[in-house]
Design a protein around this motif. Structure first.
Motif, PDB file in Angstrom:
ATOM      1  N   LYS A  49      11.296 -32.306 -36.652  1.00  0.00           N
ATOM      2  CA  LYS A  49      11.609 -32.590 -35.180  1.00  0.00           C
ATOM      3  C   LYS A  49      10.623 -33.259 -35.025  1.00  0.00           C
ATOM      4  N   THR A  50       9.423 -33.383 -35.860  1.00  0.00           N
ATOM      5  CA  THR A  50       8.330 -33.729 -34.821  1.00  0.00           C
ATOM      6  C   THR A  50       9.053 -35.606 -34.690  1.00  0.00           C
ATOM      7  N   GLU A  51       9.462 -36.245 -36.288  1.00  0.00           N
ATOM      8  CA  GLU A  51      10.047 -37.375 -36.271  1.00  0.00           C
ATOM      9  C   GLU A  51      11.341 -37.454 -35.254  1.00  0.00           C
ATOM     10  N   MET A  52      11.982 -36.551 -35.228  1.00  0.00           N
ATOM     11  CA  MET A  52      13.259 -36.728 -33.943  1.00  0.00           C
ATOM     12  C   MET A  52      12.446 -36.688 -32.845  1.00  0.00           C
ATOM     13  N   VAL A  53      11.723 -36.506 -32.004  1.00  0.00           N
ATOM     14  CA  VAL A  53      10.972 -36.309 -31.378  1.00  0.00           C
ATOM     15  C   VAL A  53      10.693 -37.835 -31.102  1.00  0.00           C
ATOM     16  N   ASN A  54      10.208 -38.089 -31.790  1.00  0.00           N
ATOM     17  CA  ASN A  54       8.732 -39.636 -31.801  1.00  0.00           C
ATOM     18  C   ASN A  54      10.211 -40.773 -32.007  1.00  0.00           C
ATOM     19  N   GLU A  55      11.892 -40.489 -32.763  1.00  0.00           N
ATOM     20  CA  GLU A  55      12.343 -41.377 -32.593  1.00  0.00           C
ATOM     21  C   GLU A  55      13.488 -41.191 -30.960  1.00  0.00           C
ATOM     22  N   VAL A  56      13.319 -40.377 -30.330  1.00  0.00           N
ATOM     23  CA  VAL A  56      13.769 -39.927 -28.573  1.00  0.00           C
ATOM     24  C   VAL A  56      12.575 -41.118 -27.856  1.00  0.00           C
ATOM     25  N   VAL A  57      11.137 -40.148 -28.036  1.00  0.00           N
ATOM     26  CA  VAL A  57      10.232 -41.306 -27.419  1.00  0.00           C
ATOM     27  C   VAL A  57      10.356 -42.318 -27.552  1.00  0.00           C
ATOM     28  N   SER A  58      10.630 -43.251 -28.969  1.00  0.00           N
ATOM     29  CA  SER A  58      10.818 -44.975 -28.847  1.00  0.00           C
ATOM     30  C   SER A  58      12.085 -44.869 -28.616  1.00  0.00           C
ATOM     31  N   LYS A  59      13.204 -44.039 -28.587  1.00  0.00           N
ATOM     32  CA  LYS A  59      14.545 -45.334 -27.936  1.00  0.00           C
ATOM     33  C   LYS A  59      14.038 -45.616 -26.638  1.00  0.00           C
ATOM     34  N   VAL A  60      13.640 -43.936 -25.556  1.00  0.00           N
ATOM     35  CA  VAL A  60      13.558 -44.359 -24.813  1.00  0.00           C
ATOM     36  C   VAL A  60      12.456 -45.732 -24.064  1.00  0.00           C
ATOM     37  N   ASN A  61      11.238 -46.074 -25.337  1.00  0.00           N
ATOM     38  CA  ASN A  61      10.301 -46.690 -24.588  1.00  0.00           C
ATOM     39  C   ASN A  61      11.291 -48.070 -24.715  1.00  0.00           C
ATOM     40  N   GLU A  62      11.700 -47.849 -25.785  1.00  0.00           N
ATOM     41  CA  GLU A  62      12.531 -49.277 -25.729  1.00  0.00           C
ATOM     42  C   GLU A  62      13.289 -49.696 -24.291  1.00  0.00           C
ATOM     43  N   ASP A  63      13.873 -48.580 -23.369  1.00  0.00           N
ATOM     44  CA  ASP A  63      14.875 -48.868 -22.454  1.00  0.00           C
ATOM     45  C   ASP A  63      13.814 -48.686 -21.460  1.00  0.00           C
ATOM     46  N   ILE A  64      12.583 -48.691 -21.390  1.00  0.00           N
ATOM     47  CA  ILE A  64      12.103 -48.973 -20.262  1.00  0.00           C
ATOM     48  C   ILE A  64      11.714 -50.451 -20.441  1.00  0.00           C
ATOM     49  N   GLY A  65      11.310 -50.672 -21.226  1.00  0.00           N
ATOM     50  CA  GLY A  65      10.568 -52.298 -21.783  1.00  0.00           C
ATOM     51  C   GLY A  65      12.045 -53.298 -21.917  1.00  0.00           C
ATOM     52  N   LEU A  66      13.164 -52.542 -21.523  1.00  0.00           N
ATOM     53  CA  LEU A  66      15.002 -53.143 -20.763  1.00  0.00           C
ATOM     54  C   LEU A  66      14.398 -53.459 -19.900  1.00  0.00           C
ATOM     55  N   ILE A  67      14.005 -52.664 -18.841  1.00  0.00           N
ATOM     56  CA  ILE A  67      14.319 -52.663 -17.590  1.00  0.00           C
ATOM     57  C   ILE A  67      12.810 -52.950 -17.046  1.00  0.00           C
ATOM     58  N   LEU A  68      12.237 -53.166 -17.510  1.00  0.00           N
ATOM     59  CA  LEU A  68      10.588 -53.587 -17.214  1.00  0.00           C
ATOM     60  C   LEU A  68      11.306 -55.820 -17.295  1.00  0.00           C
ATOM     61  N   ASP A  69      12.052 -55.796 -18.005  1.00  0.00           N
ATOM     62  CA  ASP A  69      12.478 -57.034 -18.537  1.00  0.00           C
ATOM     63  C   ASP A  69      13.294 -57.716 -16.657  1.00  0.00           C
ATOM     64  N   GLU A  70      14.031 -56.736 -16.937  1.00  0.00           N
ATOM     65  CA  GLU A  70      15.122 -56.993 -15.915  1.00  0.00           C
ATOM     66  C   GLU A  70      14.545 -56.758 -14.448  1.00  0.00           C
ATOM     67  N   ILE A  71      12.818 -55.522 -14.308  1.00  0.00           N
ATOM     68  CA  ILE A  71      13.132 -55.978 -13.402  1.00  0.00           C
ATOM     69  C   ILE A  71      11.808 -57.403 -12.650  1.00  0.00           C
ATOM     70  N   ASN A  72      11.250 -57.548 -14.137  1.00  0.00           N
ATOM     71  CA  ASN A  72      10.592 -58.999 -14.238  1.00  0.00           C
ATOM     72  C   ASN A  72      11.474 -59.742 -14.153  1.00  0.00           C
ATOM     73  N   GLY A  73      11.862 -60.116 -14.192  1.00  0.00           N
ATOM     74  CA  GLY A  73      13.485 -61.385 -14.093  1.00  0.00           C
ATOM     75  C   GLY A  73      13.857 -61.593 -12.308  1.00  0.00           C
ATOM     76  N   GLU A  74      13.789 -60.406 -11.725  1.00  0.00           N
ATOM     77  CA  GLU A  74      14.024 -60.218 -10.755  1.00  0.00           C
ATOM     78  C   GLU A  74      13.503 -60.780  -9.824  1.00  0.00           C
ATOM     79  N   VAL A  75      12.406 -60.258 -10.260  1.00  0.00           N
ATOM     80  CA  VAL A  75      11.418 -60.233  -9.216  1.00  0.00           C
ATOM     81  C   VAL A  75      10.933 -61.663  -9.200  1.00  0.00           C
ATOM     82  N   VAL A  76      10.495 -62.426 -10.013  1.00  0.00           N
ATOM     83  CA  VAL A  76       9.897 -64.040 -10.900  1.00  0.00           C
ATOM     84  C   VAL A  76      11.229 -64.907 -10.177  1.00  0.00           C
TER      85      VAL A  76
END
Length: 192
Positions: free
Chosen positions: A165-192
């Motif tokens: 269960k812990t491993e599955m939760v960690n995988e989900v958290v990892s994927k969410v953080n990956e998606d956050i990173g992509l969103i941040l990259d998009e935001i940074n690209g639009e702001v600049v």
């Protein structure tokens, strides 16, 4: 070897040399050496495999730690983003009007209602009534057939260990953080 005097003659007794015994002895020694070499090679292979497993585990742990650092870094960056509020969006009623709907808000809301659904499940049983008079005993019924065996739960399908269960939760958290990173990259690209 032995010496023995027989009259004027000396008899020398020399035992027969058994060449096959010597050859067998050499073959046995060679086989022992080969077996020892194989044992040493197998032990070296086992040690090498163990070292490889340990190195892979160390690499996995190091990568995990680096990923945690990266997640923390991204998390801190997300917390420090100054978002600029955008304009208010249109309501679904306003969009419906633009798409050709004619009517009031109330009529629009009424138009969103669907057809009546199917009947729901039966409600709970009501309170029991008063006890009636005792009737005559009935005849015994026939024995029923044996039921099917129950289902044996399978690990990984019907249940999971805490570690899984812990491993599955960690995988989900990892994927969410990956998606956050992509969103941040998009935001940074639009702001600049």
């Amino acid at each position: 070897m032995s010496f023995k005097a027989e009259g004027e003659n000396i008899v020398i007794n020399i035992p027969d040399y058994d060449e096959s015994a010597e050859v067998q002895k050499q073959l046995n020694e060679k086989e022992r050496n080969e077996n020892e070499e194989k044992r040493i090679a197998a032990e070296n292979t086992r040690k090498s495999n163990e070292n490889s497993r340990i190195a892979a585990e160390n690499t996995r742990v190091k990568e995990h730690e680096e990923m945690k650092k990266e997640i923390n870094k991204i998390s801190n960056e997300v917390k420090n983003i100054n978002l600029i509020p955008g304009p208010n969006g249109k309501s679904s009623y306003e969009i419906a009007l633009e798409k050709g709907f004619v009517g009031t808000v109330e009529e629009y809301l009424e138009s969103l209602k669907g057809r009546d659904g199917q009947d729901g499940p039966q409600g709970p049983q009501g309170e029991p009534g008063q006890e009636g008079e005792k009737g005559e005993p009935g005849v015994n019924g026939k024995d029923g057939t044996n039921g099917q065996d129950g289902h044996t739960p399978e690990k990984g399908i019907d249940y999971f260990t805490e570690e899984e269960k812990t491993e599955m939760v960690n995988e989900v958290v990892s994927k969410v953080n990956e998606d956050i990173g992509l969103i941040l990259d998009e935001i940074n690209g639009e702001v600049v």
